[in-house]
Design a protein around this motif. Structure first.
Motif, PDB file in Angstrom:
ATOM      1  N   TYR A 162       9.250  -2.829   9.675  1.00  0.00           N
ATOM      2  CA  TYR A 162       8.812  -2.558   8.307  1.00  0.00           C
ATOM      3  C   TYR A 162       7.424  -3.167   8.091  1.00  0.00           C
ATOM      4  CZ  TYR A 162      13.731  -1.437   7.506  1.00  0.00           C
ATOM      5  OH  TYR A 162      14.984  -0.882   7.582  1.00  0.00           O
ATOM      6  N   ASP A 163       6.662  -2.550   7.196  1.00  0.00           N
ATOM      7  CA  ASP A 163       5.340  -3.082   6.847  1.00  0.00           C
ATOM      8  C   ASP A 163       5.449  -4.247   5.870  1.00  0.00           C
ATOM      9  OD1 ASP A 163       3.868  -1.043   8.323  1.00  0.00           O
ATOM     10  OD2 ASP A 163       4.549   0.342   6.772  1.00  0.00           O
ATOM     11  N   VAL A 164       6.479  -4.194   5.035  1.00  0.00           N
ATOM     12  CA  VAL A 164       6.686  -5.229   4.017  1.00  0.00           C
ATOM     13  C   VAL A 164       8.169  -5.548   3.945  1.00  0.00           C
ATOM     14  CG1 VAL A 164       6.561  -5.761   1.548  1.00  0.00           C
ATOM     15  CG2 VAL A 164       4.696  -4.501   2.634  1.00  0.00           C
ATOM     16  N   ILE A 165       8.502  -6.837   3.905  1.00  0.00           N
ATOM     17  CA  ILE A 165       9.885  -7.277   3.696  1.00  0.00           C
ATOM     18  C   ILE A 165       9.891  -8.228   2.511  1.00  0.00           C
ATOM     19  CG2 ILE A 165      11.880  -8.481   4.659  1.00  0.00           C
ATOM     20  CD1 ILE A 165      10.931  -7.648   7.449  1.00  0.00           C
ATOM     21  N   CYS A 166      10.712  -7.910   1.515  1.00  0.00           N
ATOM     22  CA  CYS A 166      10.821  -8.735   0.315  1.00  0.00           C
ATOM     23  C   CYS A 166      12.248  -9.271   0.244  1.00  0.00           C
ATOM     24  CB  CYS A 166      10.496  -7.900  -0.928  1.00  0.00           C
ATOM     25  SG  CYS A 166      10.613  -8.815  -2.477  1.00  0.00           S
ATOM     26  N   VAL A 167      12.392 -10.585   0.341  1.00  0.00           N
ATOM     27  CA  VAL A 167      13.716 -11.211   0.319  1.00  0.00           C
ATOM     28  C   VAL A 167      13.948 -11.758  -1.088  1.00  0.00           C
ATOM     29  CG1 VAL A 167      15.264 -12.849   1.415  1.00  0.00           C
ATOM     30  CG2 VAL A 167      13.405 -11.819   2.745  1.00  0.00           C
ATOM     31  N   SER A 168      14.824 -11.106  -1.833  1.00  0.00           N
ATOM     32  CA  SER A 168      15.034 -11.457  -3.247  1.00  0.00           C
ATOM     33  C   SER A 168      16.161 -12.470  -3.429  1.00  0.00           C
ATOM     34  CB  SER A 168      15.302 -10.188  -4.064  1.00  0.00           C
ATOM     35  OG  SER A 168      14.148  -9.374  -4.088  1.00  0.00           O
ATOM     36  N   GLY A 169      16.168 -13.472  -2.553  1.00  0.00           N
ATOM     37  CA  GLY A 169      17.147 -14.559  -2.620  1.00  0.00           C
ATOM     38  C   GLY A 169      16.677 -15.667  -1.701  1.00  0.00           C
ATOM     39  N   GLY A 170      17.302 -16.836  -1.808  1.00  0.00           N
ATOM     40  CA  GLY A 170      16.850 -17.990  -1.053  1.00  0.00           C
ATOM     41  C   GLY A 170      17.269 -17.968   0.402  1.00  0.00           C
ATOM     42  N   LEU A 171      16.398 -18.510   1.269  1.00  0.00           N
ATOM     43  CA  LEU A 171      16.684 -18.676   2.693  1.00  0.00           C
ATOM     44  C   LEU A 171      16.470 -20.146   3.061  1.00  0.00           C
ATOM     45  CD1 LEU A 171      14.700 -15.641   4.193  1.00  0.00           C
ATOM     46  CD2 LEU A 171      17.175 -15.787   3.897  1.00  0.00           C
ATOM     47  N   PRO A 172      17.514 -20.880   3.443  1.00  0.00           N
ATOM     48  CA  PRO A 172      17.310 -22.266   3.872  1.00  0.00           C
ATOM     49  C   PRO A 172      16.293 -22.369   5.006  1.00  0.00           C
ATOM     50  CG  PRO A 172      19.634 -21.851   3.495  1.00  0.00           C
ATOM     51  CD  PRO A 172      18.946 -20.521   3.392  1.00  0.00           C
ATOM     52  N   ILE A 173      16.369 -21.420   5.943  1.00  0.00           N
ATOM     53  CA  ILE A 173      15.358 -21.291   6.994  1.00  0.00           C
ATOM     54  C   ILE A 173      15.058 -19.801   7.172  1.00  0.00           C
ATOM     55  CG2 ILE A 173      16.003 -23.388   8.244  1.00  0.00           C
ATOM     56  CD1 ILE A 173      17.499 -21.568  10.250  1.00  0.00           C
TER      57      ILE A 173
ATOM     58  N   LYS B  40       0.842  -1.204   0.000  1.00  0.00           N
ATOM     59  CA  LYS B  40       0.000   0.000   0.000  1.00  0.00           C
ATOM     60  C   LYS B  40       0.873   1.249   0.000  1.00  0.00           C
ATOM     61  CE  LYS B  40      -3.473  -2.430   2.785  1.00  0.00           C
ATOM     62  NZ  LYS B  40      -2.633  -3.588   3.164  1.00  0.00           N
ATOM     63  N   LYS B  41       0.284   2.363  -0.443  1.00  0.00           N
ATOM     64  CA  LYS B  41       1.020   3.629  -0.578  1.00  0.00           C
ATOM     65  C   LYS B  41       1.564   4.154   0.743  1.00  0.00           C
ATOM     66  CE  LYS B  41       1.437   5.046  -4.831  1.00  0.00           C
ATOM     67  NZ  LYS B  41       2.816   5.202  -5.360  1.00  0.00           N
ATOM     68  N   THR B  42       0.984   3.707   1.855  1.00  0.00           N
ATOM     69  CA  THR B  42       1.401   4.206   3.167  1.00  0.00           C
ATOM     70  C   THR B  42       2.494   3.349   3.799  1.00  0.00           C
ATOM     71  OG1 THR B  42      -0.366   2.872   4.147  1.00  0.00           O
ATOM     72  CG2 THR B  42      -0.866   5.177   3.645  1.00  0.00           C
ATOM     73  N   GLU B  43       2.918   2.275   3.119  1.00  0.00           N
ATOM     74  CA  GLU B  43       3.767   1.276   3.766  1.00  0.00           C
ATOM     75  C   GLU B  43       5.254   1.456   3.470  1.00  0.00           C
ATOM     76  OE1 GLU B  43       0.923  -2.515   4.518  1.00  0.00           O
ATOM     77  OE2 GLU B  43       1.705  -2.353   2.474  1.00  0.00           O
ATOM     78  N   THR B  44       6.056   1.129   4.484  1.00  0.00           N
ATOM     79  CA  THR B  44       7.516   1.124   4.331  1.00  0.00           C
ATOM     80  C   THR B  44       7.959  -0.294   3.976  1.00  0.00           C
ATOM     81  OG1 THR B  44       7.815   0.712   6.696  1.00  0.00           O
ATOM     82  CG2 THR B  44       7.851   3.005   5.964  1.00  0.00           C
ATOM     83  N   VAL B  45       8.925  -0.375   3.083  1.00  0.00           N
ATOM     84  CA  VAL B  45       9.344  -1.659   2.524  1.00  0.00           C
ATOM     85  C   VAL B  45      10.843  -1.859   2.727  1.00  0.00           C
ATOM     86  CG1 VAL B  45       9.412  -3.096   0.443  1.00  0.00           C
ATOM     87  CG2 VAL B  45       7.539  -1.452   0.751  1.00  0.00           C
ATOM     88  N   LEU B  46      11.210  -3.074   3.111  1.00  0.00           N
ATOM     89  CA  LEU B  46      12.610  -3.494   3.152  1.00  0.00           C
ATOM     90  C   LEU B  46      12.790  -4.583   2.110  1.00  0.00           C
ATOM     91  CD1 LEU B  46      15.462  -3.727   4.513  1.00  0.00           C
ATOM     92  CD2 LEU B  46      14.444  -5.478   6.007  1.00  0.00           C
ATOM     93  N   GLU B  47      13.786  -4.416   1.244  1.00  0.00           N
ATOM     94  CA  GLU B  47      14.151  -5.485   0.321  1.00  0.00           C
ATOM     95  C   GLU B  47      15.558  -5.956   0.661  1.00  0.00           C
ATOM     96  OE1 GLU B  47      14.618  -6.590  -4.416  1.00  0.00           O
ATOM     97  OE2 GLU B  47      15.143  -4.577  -3.746  1.00  0.00           O
ATOM     98  N   ILE B  48      15.748  -7.261   0.670  1.00  0.00           N
ATOM     99  CA  ILE B  48      17.076  -7.832   0.874  1.00  0.00           C
ATOM    100  C   ILE B  48      17.548  -8.393  -0.465  1.00  0.00           C
ATOM    101  CG2 ILE B  48      18.458  -9.497   2.144  1.00  0.00           C
ATOM    102  CD1 ILE B  48      17.217  -7.295   3.891  1.00  0.00           C
ATOM    103  N   GLY B  49      18.638  -7.818  -0.982  1.00  0.00           N
ATOM    104  CA  GLY B  49      19.162  -8.210  -2.290  1.00  0.00           C
ATOM    105  C   GLY B  49      18.690  -7.258  -3.370  1.00  0.00           C
ATOM    106  N   ALA B  50      19.388  -6.135  -3.518  1.00  0.00           N
ATOM    107  CA  ALA B  50      18.953  -5.108  -4.472  1.00  0.00           C
ATOM    108  C   ALA B  50      19.083  -5.563  -5.919  1.00  0.00           C
ATOM    109  CB  ALA B  50      19.753  -3.823  -4.267  1.00  0.00           C
ATOM    110  N   GLY B  51      20.111  -6.382  -6.190  1.00  0.00           N
ATOM    111  CA  GLY B  51      20.316  -6.793  -7.580  1.00  0.00           C
ATOM    112  C   GLY B  51      20.491  -5.588  -8.485  1.00  0.00           C
ATOM    113  N   SER B  52      19.673  -5.520  -9.527  1.00  0.00           N
ATOM    114  CA  SER B  52      19.758  -4.421 -10.488  1.00  0.00           C
ATOM    115  C   SER B  52      18.955  -3.198 -10.060  1.00  0.00           C
ATOM    116  CB  SER B  52      19.247  -4.892 -11.853  1.00  0.00           C
ATOM    117  OG  SER B  52      17.843  -5.070 -11.816  1.00  0.00           O
ATOM    118  N   GLY B  53      18.159  -3.350  -8.986  1.00  0.00           N
ATOM    119  CA  GLY B  53      17.287  -2.266  -8.546  1.00  0.00           C
ATOM    120  C   GLY B  53      15.883  -2.351  -9.126  1.00  0.00           C
ATOM    121  N   TYR B  54      15.638  -3.326  -9.984  1.00  0.00           N
ATOM    122  CA  TYR B  54      14.324  -3.409 -10.661  1.00  0.00           C
ATOM    123  C   TYR B  54      13.189  -3.695  -9.678  1.00  0.00           C
ATOM    124  CZ  TYR B  54      10.634  -5.052 -13.807  1.00  0.00           C
ATOM    125  OH  TYR B  54       9.435  -5.236 -14.466  1.00  0.00           O
ATOM    126  N   MET B  55      13.370  -4.690  -8.813  1.00  0.00           N
ATOM    127  CA  MET B  55      12.307  -5.014  -7.857  1.00  0.00           C
ATOM    128  C   MET B  55      12.092  -3.856  -6.897  1.00  0.00           C
ATOM    129  SD  MET B  55      10.177  -7.461  -7.350  1.00  0.00           S
ATOM    130  CE  MET B  55       8.962  -7.994  -6.128  1.00  0.00           C
TER     131      MET B  55
END
Length: 217
Positions: free
Chosen positions: A144-155, A76-91
């Motif tokens: 954070y309101d949203v966390i997006c992990v752009s890589g694998g986590l065994p656990i 949502k427009k009001t939410e703060t997001v954390l991404e792990i693994g920026a890569g190219s910045g596209y996500m």
């Protein structure tokens, strides 16, 4: 190559058949120019149904996986997001168009710089790239309101759960080869979390990802 035709084909032939039906998400895939976030050598396959090589031996997730995760997170427009693994910045760019602000953490200095340049060149002002190790999340700015992990986590590390606000969601690829689960984890209250398995896939693990203990008691 007719770029707009290739973009249209990507959306209609790869992404929509993968149960990505949220029209706002589909529209965003036309607005955020994926080809601008792909290394120049691979620009001609920016819309292909495959992972694209990035500097430092990393890879950009396939378009349908990025789109499905974006849909399932329902930022949502009001939410703060954390991404792990920026890569190219596209996500991060996609998430920034949907949320209030994005912090994307990248362990590779080369990729962090690549993502910064791409975000700046594409006018994304509400996403910041931080160089660091996000294998256990990123406390600065939490919860954070949203966390997006752009890589694998065994656990799933406990730290990620603790850095999520109540009502917040984590998207993560959990498990090990040959099959991993793309999961959406929702924080119901201080102690309860709801886990939804969305699809099965296989992605490269995060650098320094936490592994389960080999010991049994």
């Amino acid at each position: 190559m007719n770029i707009e035709q290739a973009r249209f084909n990507m959306i209609e032939q790869q992404i929509r058949p993968w149960d990505v039906l949220d029209q706002d998400v589909l529209n965003l895939l036309s607005i955020v120019k994926r080809e601008n976030f792909v290394p120049a050598a691979y620009r001609n396959i920016a819309f292909a149904d495959l992972e694209i090589p990035l500097p430092g031996g990393e890879r950009m997730l396939a378009p349908k996986i990025e789109a499905r995760i974006l849909q399932e997170l329902a930022v949502k427009k009001t939410e703060t997001v954390l991404e792990i693994g920026a890569g190219s910045g596209y996500m991060a760019s996609l998430l920034a168009h949907r949320g209030r602000s994005v912090t994307t953490v990248e362990i590779s200095p080369e990729l962090a710089e690549f993502a910064k340049q791409n975000l700046a060149a594409n006018g994304v002002t509400n996403a910041q790239v931080v160089e660091g190790d996000g294998a256990r999340g990123w406390n600065e700015g939490a919860p954070y309101d949203v966390i997006c992990v752009s890589g694998g986590l065994p656990i799933m590390p406990q730290e990620f759960l603790e850095q999520l606000s109540i009502g917040g969601r984590i998207a993560a690829f959990v498990g090990t080869a040959p099959v991993m689960k793309a999961q959406i984890i929702t924080r119901v209250d201080e102690k309860q979390f709801r886990v939804s398995d969305v699809f099965e896939t296989l992605v490269a693990p995060l650098k320094n990802a936490v592994h389960p203990s080999p010991f049994r008691f």
